[in-house]
Design an enzyme around this catalytic site. Structure first.
Site, PDB file in Angstrom:
ATOM      1  N   ASP A  22       0.859  -1.186   0.000  1.00 23.19           N
ATOM      2  CA  ASP A  22       0.000   0.000   0.000  1.00 23.19           C
ATOM      3  C   ASP A  22       0.897   1.239   0.000  1.00 23.19           C
ATOM      4  O   ASP A  22       2.124   1.140  -0.112  1.00 23.19           O
ATOM      5  CB  ASP A  22      -0.963  -0.020   1.186  1.00 23.19           C
ATOM      6  CG  ASP A  22      -0.263  -0.043   2.540  1.00 23.19           C
ATOM      7  OD1 ASP A  22       0.944   0.276   2.624  1.00 23.19           O
ATOM      8  OD2 ASP A  22      -0.938  -0.368   3.535  1.00 23.19           O
ATOM      9  N   ALA A  23       0.318   2.391   0.164  1.00 19.88           N
ATOM     10  CA  ALA A  23       1.078   3.650   0.117  1.00 19.88           C
ATOM     11  C   ALA A  23       2.133   3.739   1.210  1.00 19.88           C
ATOM     12  O   ALA A  23       3.123   4.457   1.074  1.00 19.88           O
ATOM     13  CB  ALA A  23       0.124   4.841   0.218  1.00 19.88           C
TER      14      ALA A  23
END
Length: 147
Positions: A22-23
Site C-alpha cells: 500500500d502507500a
C-alpha cells in the site's frame, strides 16, 4: 521446520514488490492470499503436477473456503517463505495449512487454512482426485481421511 509426521514441509520463497504494498510500503492484506495460492501451485509442481496439464485432464482445484490470521506486516523488499502443508486429504478435496514468514528473522506474518476442492474443468462439478495425485499427496506422509 518439520511436520509432526517427520516429512519436510514444502516452502516457496518470494519477495515483496512495490505492487504488493500500500502507500505505506506494507503488504496489502489480500496479497498474502496470493502468496499462499502461489505456494499451493508450486507444491503441486513439486509433486510433478502442473496445473496447466491438469486442466487438459478436465481437472481444476478451486478454493472452497479460506481462513487467515495476520500477525505482523511484511514490507517492501522483504523476502518471504510461504509453506503449503497438506493436512487433510478426502475423496474430492484437500486442506492446506499455510504460513508466511519473513526470511530475515523467521517472524510469522500470516497463517491460514484453505479447503481446496477438485472439480471438473468443463462443468465445475466435484470430482474425485485422481489416484496418481492422491498417491503423491499421501506420499508426503499424510494419512488419508477415513483410513
Amino acid at each position: 521446520m518439520r511436520s509432526q509426521n517427520g516429512a519436510q514441509p514444502f516452502a516457496h520463497r518470494c519477495r515483496v514488490y512495490y505492487e504488493d504494498t500500500d502507500a505505506g510500503g506494507i503488504v496489502y492484506y489480500v496479497n498474502y492470499l496470493k502468496f499462499m495460492e502461489r505456494a499451493r501451485t508450486e507444491r503441486l509442481r513439486d509433486l510433478g503436477f502442473a496445473q496447466s496439464a491438469l486442466v487438459g485432464e478436465n481437472l481444476l482445484f478451486v478454493v472452497h473456503s479460506s481462513e487467515a490470521r495476520y500477525h505482523a506486516p511484511a514490507r517492501l523488499d522483504d523476502e518471504l517463505t510461504v509453506s503449503a502443508e497438506i493436512i487433510e486429504l478426502n475423496r474430492a478435496s484437500l486442506r492446506f495449512r499455510q504460513q508466511v514468514r519473513r526470511v530475515a528473522d523467521d517472524a510469522l506474518l500470516c497463517e491460514g487454512q484453505f479447503l481446496v476442492a477438485c472439480v471438473r474443468a468443463d462443468s465445475l462439478k466435484p470430482r474425485a482426485i485422481p489416484e496418481a495425485l492422491r498417491a503423491a499427496f499421501a506420499g508426503t506422509g499424510l494419512a488419508l481421511a477415513g483410513e
